[in-house]
Design an enzyme around this catalytic site. Sequence first.
Site, short mmCIF file in Angstrom:
data_model
loop_
_atom_site.label_atom_id
_atom_site.label_comp_id
_atom_site.label_asym_id
_atom_site.label_seq_id
_atom_site.Cartn_x
_atom_site.Cartn_y
_atom_site.Cartn_z
N HIS A 51 -18.95 -32.02 9.51
CA HIS A 51 -19.17 -30.72 8.90
C HIS A 51 -18.02 -30.24 8.03
CE1 HIS A 51 -22.95 -29.22 10.44
NE2 HIS A 51 -22.67 -29.69 11.64
N HIS A 66 -19.74 21.22 30.42
CA HIS A 66 -20.70 20.22 30.88
C HIS A 66 -21.48 20.77 32.08
CE1 HIS A 66 -18.44 17.46 28.39
NE2 HIS A 66 -19.20 16.44 28.74
N GLN A 111 -20.14 -34.06 14.48
CA GLN A 111 -19.70 -32.69 14.18
C GLN A 111 -18.47 -32.68 13.28
OE1 GLN A 111 -21.84 -30.01 15.02
NE2 GLN A 111 -23.05 -31.82 15.49
N GLU A 127 -18.01 -24.65 21.51
CA GLU A 127 -19.28 -24.24 20.89
C GLU A 127 -20.41 -25.13 21.43
OE1 GLU A 127 -19.71 -25.26 16.79
OE2 GLU A 127 -21.30 -23.79 16.46
N HIS A 128 -20.19 -26.46 21.36
CA HIS A 128 -21.16 -27.40 21.94
C HIS A 128 -20.44 -28.24 22.98
CE1 HIS A 128 -22.14 -27.16 17.53
NE2 HIS A 128 -23.34 -26.89 18.01
N ASP A 146 -28.88 -29.23 16.81
CA ASP A 146 -28.67 -28.72 15.46
C ASP A 146 -30.00 -28.55 14.73
OD1 ASP A 146 -25.97 -28.51 15.64
OD2 ASP A 146 -25.51 -30.36 14.58
N1 HSO Z 1 -23.60 -28.01 14.07
C1 HSO Z 1 -23.68 -26.86 13.21
C2 HSO Z 1 -25.07 -26.55 12.77
C3 HSO Z 1 -25.69 -27.54 11.85
N2 HSO Z 1 -25.63 -28.87 11.97
C4 HSO Z 1 -26.46 -27.30 10.75
C5 HSO Z 1 -26.34 -29.42 11.01
N3 HSO Z 1 -26.83 -28.48 10.26
C6 HSO Z 1 -23.10 -25.65 13.97
O1 HSO Z 1 -23.66 -25.48 15.19
ZN ZN Z 2 -24.10 -29.92 13.08
#
Ligand code: HSO
Ligand code: ZN
Length: 441
Positions: free
Chosen positions: A265, A425, A262, A332-333, A366
């Site tokens: 990203h 009313h 993660q 989130e996760h 994902d």
């Molecule tokens: N982990 C990201 C979503 C995603 N991962 C898209 C790979 N592609 C947000 O939940």
């Molecule tokens: Zn992801």
Amino acid sequence: MISRIDLRGDAFPVNGIDRDLLPRAELDVEAALEKVRPICDDVHHRGTAALIDYAERFDGVRIERVRVPAEALTRALKELDPAVRAALEESIRRARLVHREQRRTDTTVQVVPGGTVTERWVPVERVGLYVPGGRSVYPSSVIMNVVPAQEAGVGSMAVASPPQADFGGLPHPTILAACALLGVDEVYAAGGAQAVAMFAYGTDECRAANMVTGPGNIWVAAAKRLLKGRIGIDAEAGPTEIAVLADHTADPVHVAADLISQAEHDPLAASVLVTDSEELASAVEKELEAQVAATKHIEDRIVPALGGRQSGIVLVDGIEQGLAVVDAYAAEHLEIQTENAAEVAARVRNAGAIFVGPYAPVSLGDYAAGSNHVLPTGGCACHSSGLSVQSFLRGIHVVDYTREALAEVAGHVVTLAEAEDLPAHGAAVKARFDWKVPDGK
Ligand code: HSO
Ligand code: ZN
């Protein structure tokens, strides 16, 4: 590269965990509001012409029109790598299986004989689905937006994704191909705040939508905050987060790989390990060094993400405390990599999605678990859920009372109206009877 926060022994707050103690990215959506306001106003007033100007300014490409022609969608699907197509199709199949079961059935309650209240679930009429396309081009996010909207029965939907200079000003071809696979034929080359404004106000090319969903950068989040009310929104998505609650039974190779997955990203992505095992913490630190060196996106995303104040290893005295920490964090996760993982997972109150045991990494969710990956970030999991069929439905109460059923409760309505100093009313009820209501009031 990743810092430690030691909450063992006396360091564990007696009054429970304060969220501010925990690592988290700071995202100043409020400050971005001032920047996106003029952009949204401009799209409101100049429509397509403004969108074309912003494509040039922010995406570096001059486009002729914002609506993607049908041929471009067909071509993108034809040219899609067959292996990617097969993977997208399997992802869609699994997402449909899960989301179809989220459909709601209407319920009717007979409150009294002759008096019923029905909750009727009605899909939002038209939705705009945003799919990012800057640092990240995620065809999987097309699936995660479109499938729940389709399964909810949304009649009209359009996708927007930024124009790409490398692809002649169209959104990325895999995004277009994913739209085509899902049967979405209305796609726009628009990104950032301006795309949200396009959906909110409508243009000569794009009819206004009732709701906008999907992840995006801070400008998208700010535009959603600004235009919320005029449109419905899902959530203001922030950078991706993973928290792993692990004990001595967890495999440090898996834990490190998942934390890195993660962090990949975004430099602001958050990777948090919560553990009661000093040995695991040390082993994960070592693994991180080794695995990061062997991956891509090292300097631009993973190193700043893992080294940022939003990431860290939180040491606790046991799984009880670990649960308190992950509940306060509301990731989130959240992965549970402990003994009796399913039982531990069942006790979690706050998380966007929970991944149980050694074979459910976040990457599975994902792409291809069937679950949704548009999830609440920034601690919002303590009050919100991820995207689902429910996100696109409204429950309308339908009130149906006979004369007798109204008469039976009329006295109470009149009493409450008088108590609130709203006699009109009460008069609306009285007007239906030769007042004197049955109980003599
Ligand atoms: N982990 C990201 C979503 C995603 N991962 C898209 C790979 N592609 C947000 O939940
Ligand atoms: Zn992801």
